[in-house]
Design a protein around this motif. Structure first.
Motif, short mmCIF file in Angstrom:
data_model
loop_
_atom_site.label_atom_id
_atom_site.label_comp_id
_atom_site.label_asym_id
_atom_site.label_seq_id
_atom_site.Cartn_x
_atom_site.Cartn_y
_atom_site.Cartn_z
N UNK A 15 43.16 38.44 35.43
CA UNK A 15 43.00 39.86 35.79
C UNK A 15 42.01 40.05 36.94
N UNK A 16 41.10 39.09 37.09
CA UNK A 16 40.11 39.21 38.17
C UNK A 16 40.76 39.21 39.55
N UNK A 17 42.05 38.76 39.62
CA UNK A 17 42.76 38.82 40.90
C UNK A 17 43.21 40.23 41.25
N UNK A 18 43.16 41.13 40.28
CA UNK A 18 43.75 42.47 40.43
C UNK A 18 43.01 43.24 41.53
N UNK A 19 43.78 43.86 42.41
CA UNK A 19 43.18 44.47 43.60
C UNK A 19 42.90 45.96 43.45
N UNK A 20 43.57 46.64 42.49
CA UNK A 20 43.53 48.11 42.49
C UNK A 20 42.73 48.74 41.36
N UNK A 21 41.84 48.00 40.70
CA UNK A 21 41.13 48.68 39.63
C UNK A 21 40.13 47.80 38.92
N UNK A 22 39.57 48.33 37.86
CA UNK A 22 38.47 47.66 37.16
C UNK A 22 38.94 47.02 35.86
N UNK A 23 38.23 45.96 35.46
CA UNK A 23 38.55 45.22 34.24
C UNK A 23 37.42 45.43 33.23
N UNK A 24 37.80 45.77 32.00
CA UNK A 24 36.80 45.91 30.94
C UNK A 24 37.13 44.98 29.78
N UNK A 25 36.50 43.82 29.71
CA UNK A 25 36.75 42.94 28.55
C UNK A 25 36.18 43.59 27.28
N UNK A 26 36.89 43.37 26.15
CA UNK A 26 36.44 43.91 24.86
C UNK A 26 36.37 42.76 23.86
N UNK A 27 35.20 42.62 23.19
CA UNK A 27 35.05 41.60 22.15
C UNK A 27 33.73 41.88 21.46
N UNK A 28 33.76 42.16 20.16
CA UNK A 28 32.50 42.51 19.48
C UNK A 28 31.52 41.34 19.40
N UNK A 29 32.00 40.12 19.65
CA UNK A 29 31.13 38.95 19.41
C UNK A 29 30.38 38.46 20.64
N UNK A 30 30.80 38.84 21.85
CA UNK A 30 30.10 38.35 23.04
C UNK A 30 29.74 39.54 23.94
N UNK A 31 28.84 39.30 24.89
CA UNK A 31 28.39 40.41 25.71
C UNK A 31 28.74 40.23 27.19
#
Lengths: 454, 454
Positions: A15-31
């Motif tokens: 997803x980091x290749x994506x050019x048109x927007x922001x990425x929000x990873x979700x995982x309660x165990x890591x920050x």
């Protein structure tokens, strides 16, 4: 996840290749992952979310989708398997997704989906690394991830193809083929649509849409479950009903859909649809260096519903002028004697030109032996034909060879040079005739559309 | 001839490789070629002559064959075309050859023959240069030169094959397939026989001999003229009667002959006959990384008359132990979930071993995606399987891949390593099942032979 082999991690990396927007990873165990802040829940993300990629285990999917709905996410892609593909328990789980879709309006791709790719903005949600993504005009709709993985890598390894979008539908609990076909009809990046399917949910709707789309953009289908046993495997795989093969075949034909049985046939057909004109009729001229292959090619033509063209007197006399007197000239044209007398360089361009100008000929197959050791002797140096072909062809012309195989690089180079002139190039005796039959079927469909019979 | 592009010159050059005898060029117009003394007539040669290669034009052939007979030559190979392949005049000319054969006992190969090759003593009478002639155990009988040219070069470009002898029979005025089959039955250099045919002269004799030979050495046939149109082309090409396709098919089956439709099928089948054991029954186990391919492979199996094996409880529990709990294990085995959990290295060897030991399984197809970019991820590094396969297999095991194509060198290397363990390797989804069906048909034939039903 922070483990580089886990799906969540690979997807984030893609997803980091994506050019048109922001990425929000979700995982309660890591920050943190890959330099991005990780949120404990989707509800904690401070901005609006367009698309959620859900990689949790099957039993947790309904809860996460519920959170997506509350967050007003538009689309969710569900990766997990273990739904209608996995017995009663899985079916019950998939029903829960259905309810969320019905009640909240959240749109869902999957479950059991490898994800989507949009080549134009590099949005890649798959858990397969996709190197060297090549932008092109072919859209893929697949029922199963391997066609968005193996299929893609296969397609991309041939450098004259490229992708517009790829969607793995999985169990199709919500978004289905028909909806995507409608989307691709309007998508300016897409000219050709390939569908891998195991079953269709709403058959009437699918075929209605396909009929509308196929008159503008060719649709190619590869379908598993042709046999009863195959249909049983399909049922345990994506939970689809595959059966009623003859019904499918009739419907495909009625809707102008072209059918292939494997990825090789797919690649051959895409090359053809992309670069060749369509044949106006069934009459094929065969030009070859061997009576033996003339016979085998004739068999294949007849078995594929095509005819041998009756060459015009003008064409016949042009070929006769190049040949030794003892040779009877007819179609298939055995070019070997003429090449022995006059040389390939003086024979091929003249004969191919005569066939292109012959009104009795709807398409041309040139089938040659080939070896880098003796290009002249074997009658074909593909570059001889290229050098003298001073126009883009206006009827299908397929050059095909057997003999020492070309390397992938050589094949790509030669194919590209031919394609630029509208000529197709294959290393196979079957491929040209199968492809010609498909092009012919598609032309018949388009003619019926024009006469408003469809 | 002294012109390097003329047949007479190339043939002389090829004959110079011959290890077991002397070459006498004949031509009234020149006195030396390639350092050899040229005789004005065959009658002027001071010693006995075993074999004459006749390269004069068609109308001069009867006269030269008459001289051969007077010189007590044993065999003559007639290269010229323009006989039964070329209308009434040609037929009359061929009758003259028939008369010489009848009256003098001179044996004739051809006319319209490209010649013969004996790999063991490098006797090459063809007018095609044959580089890197590779000695092996496959004999070729062809009705037409291209199969002793293109066919050979194709065969030789795959370095795990090699040739024992090759004979182009052309119009078959005298020496025919049946006689050669009898010869190859006794030839210690030959283990497999490939025939390209367009027609058989004495059908009863051919099939009687074939029945006898095929129980010792597999016979593979590629026949042109399957359709009426194809038969018409054959008639104008070698003057053979091709028709009655269903009669041929029944006779091929009755005689244990295996039929292929193109050179690719031929190569696949030769690899199989040469390296694989034969399947004892119809029950196939399929191991794959994708439910989609499981369905496609199942379709192909059923369409080719094979069955899905019912795996033994022992095999099922071994695979279950490697897989996540939600996966239903049955045949086809979708190995993807197990590989995701345990890794390819720990899964493939165990599962393949279980299938090899399972008495319900007669043959095994392992179908994989493959890319050099992600060998582990795609579940197949062919070398993983090789490393752990510590025995020569005793039932057919076919490894097949799609994805990025291997180069010819890589393909040869991997195939050779597999073949040494009795394992077959293909880059195709169709090939394994077509081949398995052929091996099965041959085993059924041999079983009937053993029960003395043939």
């Amino acid at each position: 996840s922070n483990s580089p082999e886990k799906a969540g991690y690979i997807i984030t990396a893609n997803l980091l290749n994506y050019k048109n927007g922001k990425i929000y990873p979700v995982n309660p165990k890591i920050s943190e992952v890959l330099g991005l802040k990780v949120y404990p829940s989707i509800l904690d993300i401070p901005e609006d979310v367009d698309l959620a990629v859900v990689t949790v285990a099957a039993q947790n999917v309904p809860e996460i989708l519920g959170e997506c709905a509350r967050k007003n996410v538009k689309f969710a892609i569900v990766v997990a398997q273990g739904f209608s593909d996995a017995g009663k328990e899985g079916e019950a789980l998939q029903k829960k997704i259905d309810e969320i879709v019905m009640q909240t309006g959240l749109r869902v791709i999957g479950p059991n989906s490898m994800g989507i790719i949009n080549a134009s903005n590099s949005l890649i949600t798959t858990f397969v690394p996709i190197p060297n993504l090549k932008v092109g005009d072919i859209a893929l709709i697949a029922q199963t991830g391997v066609f968005c993985g193996a299929g893609l890598i296969w397609l991309l390894s041939f450098n004259f193809f490229g992708l517009s979008k790829s969607i793995d539908l999985g169990n199709k609990c919500d978004v289905d083929d028909a909806e995507l076909l409608e989307y691709f009809l309007e998508d300016p990046d897409t000219r050709f649509i390939f569908i891998h399917m195991e079953g269709v949910k709403d058959g009437r709707r699918f075929f209605d849409v396909a009929r509308k789309v196929s008159r503008k953009k060719p649709i190619i289908v590869l379908k598993g479950g042709r046999t009863d046993e195959g249909a049983r495997v399909v049922a345990s795989h994506t939970g689809s009903l595959a059966g009623l093969e003859n019904v499918y075949n009739a419907a495909f034909k009625q809707a102008g859909i072209l059918r292939v049985n494997n990825l090789e046939e797919l690649l051959n057909l895409i090359q053809a649809l992309k670069f060749s004109p369509l044949p106006k009729g069934d009459n094929v001229a065969i030009l070859t260096f061997s009576g033996a292959f003339a016979a085998l090619l004739t068999d294949l033509c007849v078995e594929n519903g095509l005819k041998l063209a009756k060459l015009s007197d003008e064409t016949l006399s042009k070929i006769r002028n190049l040949s030794p007197p003892y040779v009877n000239i007819s179609n298939p044209v055995d070019i070997w004697p003429a090449v022995m007398v006059k040389g390939a360089e003086n024979v091929y361009p003249v004969v191919i030109d005569a066939l292109l100008n012959d009104p009795n000929v709807d398409s041309i197959i040139v089938f040659q032996g080939f070896s880098r050791f003796f290009p002249e002797f074997w009658g074909l140096n593909p570059r001889i034909i290229l050098k003298h072909l001073d126009r883009v062809v206006e009827k299908p012309l397929i050059l095909s060879t057997i003999g020492e195989p070309l390397t992938v690089d050589e094949l790509n180079e030669v194919t590209k040079l031919f394609n630029e002139k509208g000529v197709l190039f294959y290393q196979s005796i079957d491929a040209p005739i199968k492809v010609l039959n498909q092009l012919r079927q598609y032309k018949i469909y388009l003619d019926r559309v024009e006469r408003k019979e469809v």
